[in-house]
Design an enzyme around this catalytic site. Structure first.
Site, PDB file in Angstrom:
ATOM      1  N   THR A 168     103.494  17.326  81.869  1.00 16.44           N
ATOM      2  CA  THR A 168     105.239  17.169  81.371  1.00 16.44           C
ATOM      3  C   THR A 168     106.026  17.859  82.567  1.00 16.44           C
ATOM      4  OG1 THR A 168     104.388  18.235  78.884  1.00 16.44           O
ATOM      5  CG2 THR A 168     106.541  18.542  79.521  1.00 16.44           C
ATOM      6  N   HIS A 178      92.486  19.198  78.136  1.00 14.16           N
ATOM      7  CA  HIS A 178      91.918  18.114  79.158  1.00 14.16           C
ATOM      8  C   HIS A 178      90.391  18.465  79.010  1.00 14.16           C
ATOM      9  CE1 HIS A 178      95.510  17.669  81.774  1.00 14.16           C
ATOM     10  NE2 HIS A 178      95.007  18.653  81.543  1.00 14.16           N
ATOM     11  N   GLU A 221     109.729  27.686  74.110  1.00 22.01           N
ATOM     12  CA  GLU A 221     108.541  27.732  74.509  1.00 22.01           C
ATOM     13  C   GLU A 221     109.415  27.937  76.688  1.00 22.01           C
ATOM     14  OE1 GLU A 221     104.488  25.182  74.535  1.00 22.01           O
ATOM     15  OE2 GLU A 221     104.517  26.501  76.308  1.00 22.01           O
ATOM     16  N   HIS A 247      98.842  18.252  72.926  1.00 20.16           N
ATOM     17  CA  HIS A 247      99.350  17.198  72.882  1.00 20.16           C
ATOM     18  C   HIS A 247      99.320  16.492  72.885  1.00 20.16           C
ATOM     19  CE1 HIS A 247     103.123  15.815  75.805  1.00 20.16           C
ATOM     20  NE2 HIS A 247     103.287  15.588  75.292  1.00 20.16           N
ATOM     21  N   ASN A 294      95.352  24.857  75.446  1.00 26.67           N
ATOM     22  CA  ASN A 294      95.452  23.834  75.421  1.00 26.67           C
ATOM     23  C   ASN A 294      94.327  23.106  75.690  1.00 26.67           C
ATOM     24  OD1 ASN A 294      96.342  21.292  76.361  1.00 26.67           O
ATOM     25  ND2 ASN A 294      98.532  21.961  75.940  1.00 26.67           N
ATOM     26  N   GLU A 315     101.751  20.058  71.004  1.00 23.74           N
ATOM     27  CA  GLU A 315     103.846  19.207  70.918  1.00 23.74           C
ATOM     28  C   GLU A 315     103.439  18.110  71.230  1.00 23.74           C
ATOM     29  OE1 GLU A 315     102.246  20.089  75.224  1.00 23.74           O
ATOM     30  OE2 GLU A 315     101.711  21.948  74.412  1.00 23.74           O
ATOM     31  N   ARG A 360     100.578  12.235  72.780  1.00 28.34           N
ATOM     32  CA  ARG A 360     101.286  11.955  73.573  1.00 28.34           C
ATOM     33  C   ARG A 360     101.374  10.568  72.598  1.00 28.34           C
ATOM     34  NH1 ARG A 360     102.695  12.805  78.748  1.00 28.34           N
ATOM     35  NH2 ARG A 360     102.382  14.322  79.639  1.00 28.34           N
ATOM     36  N   ARG A 412      96.726   9.400  75.097  1.00 28.25           N
ATOM     37  CA  ARG A 412      95.718   9.207  76.875  1.00 28.25           C
ATOM     38  C   ARG A 412      94.485   9.794  76.637  1.00 28.25           C
ATOM     39  NH1 ARG A 412      99.589  11.765  81.422  1.00 28.25           N
ATOM     40  NH2 ARG A 412     100.897  10.210  80.372  1.00 28.25           N
ATOM     41  N   HIS A 425     102.893  26.496  81.048  1.00 31.92           N
ATOM     42  CA  HIS A 425     102.861  25.315  82.266  1.00 31.92           C
ATOM     43  C   HIS A 425     102.505  26.037  83.629  1.00 31.92           C
ATOM     44  CE1 HIS A 425     103.046  21.262  83.012  1.00 31.92           C
ATOM     45  NE2 HIS A 425     104.115  20.371  82.797  1.00 31.92           N
TER      46      HIS A 425
END
Ligand code: PXP
Length: 247
Positions: free
Chosen positions: A101, A10, A151, A43, A7, A70, A45, A49, A198
């Protein structure tokens, strides 16, 4: 062998710290793939962001492995997914000001929306996954909804595995681990593919990766955090090693 989907949200978070163009998550995805990642996860969003449409469009055109997006189950996101055609869409809950999340989606509560959106995506040839807490009723609901993949949320397991836990109790850790295993077993019995993720990191990933029902892990923060110190390719390779080293 358990697959690793990296993922890269970041990387985009760092870019957005200066509202500039660097670092580019597309470049990060290429490096992650070169280091052996089996997939790239982002993800998208509602507030954009970190990851933005530009990123997912370029990722779709660039990466050679699996693209997993996601997203919240909303009309806006369904239109984007149907146009972008990722390999897989993972439905996640989204609360506007959350740091990350916060838990699994309630597949019983949101059954109608999940059913209709999954059908739209399936008709477009896109696989669907639902991010769920390790709860047998949620797995049963996902089965009724015809999910290809679930998941399983490892957040609580990770919290109990953390050395920073104030009073780490092995029994809590074992209990959380068992919940993941039972949920994974039930999903496999229903013919559902099982991913997990996660808050997994280099220290807690081993037991989850070794669970034979779990075929794929989604890991972001730990890899990007290590990458900021040792480089992304090394961080991905070290995560693959941690996943496949007997613990
Ligand atoms: N899976 C889901 C559904 C997530 O929302 C996240 C966080 O974006 C992850 C996995 C990855 O979590 P982490 O960044 O803690 O590895």
């Amino acid at each position: 062998m358990t697959r690793l989907a990296v993922n890269i949200d970041h990387i985009a978070t760092l870019r957005e710290a200066r509202k500039g163009t660097e670092p580019d998550p597309v470049a990060a995805a290429v490096l992650a793939e070169l280091a052996g990642a089996h997939g790239i996860t982002v993800h998208l969003r509602g507030d954009r962001r970190h990851i933005k449409e530009r990123d997912v469009e370029l990722l779709r055109a660039t990466i050679k492995t699996q693209l997993n997006i996601e997203m919240a189950a909303t009309q806006e996101m369904m239109k984007i997914a149907a146009a972008l055609r990722p390999d897989i869409v993972t439905f996640v809950p989204e609360r506007p000001n959350e740091v990350t999340t916060e838990g699994g989606l309630d597949a019983m509560l949101h059954g109608d929306a999940l059913r209709s959106f999954s059908q739209i995506l399936k008709d477009a040839g896109i696989r669907t996954s639902i991010f769920l807490d390790p709860d047998l009723d949620q797995i049963k609901a996902a089965h009724r909804l015809g999910a290809d993949t679930v998941e399983i949320n490892t957040l609580r397991y990770a919290a109990h595995a953390a050395p920073r836990s104030e009073t780490p109790r092995r029994s809590d850790l074992a209990e959380e681990f068992e919940k993941i295993r039972e949920a994974a077993r039930m999903a496999v019995k229903f013919g559902i593919r099982v991913a997990a993720g996660h808050d997994l990191n280099y220290r807690n990933v081993g037991p989850v990766s070794a669970m034979e029902e779990v075929v794929e892990l989604n890991i972001g923060h730990a890899i990007v955090a290590r990458a900021s110190l040792v480089g992304l390719e090394r961080a991905v390779r070290e995560m693959l090693e941690a996943m496949h080293t007997a613990f």
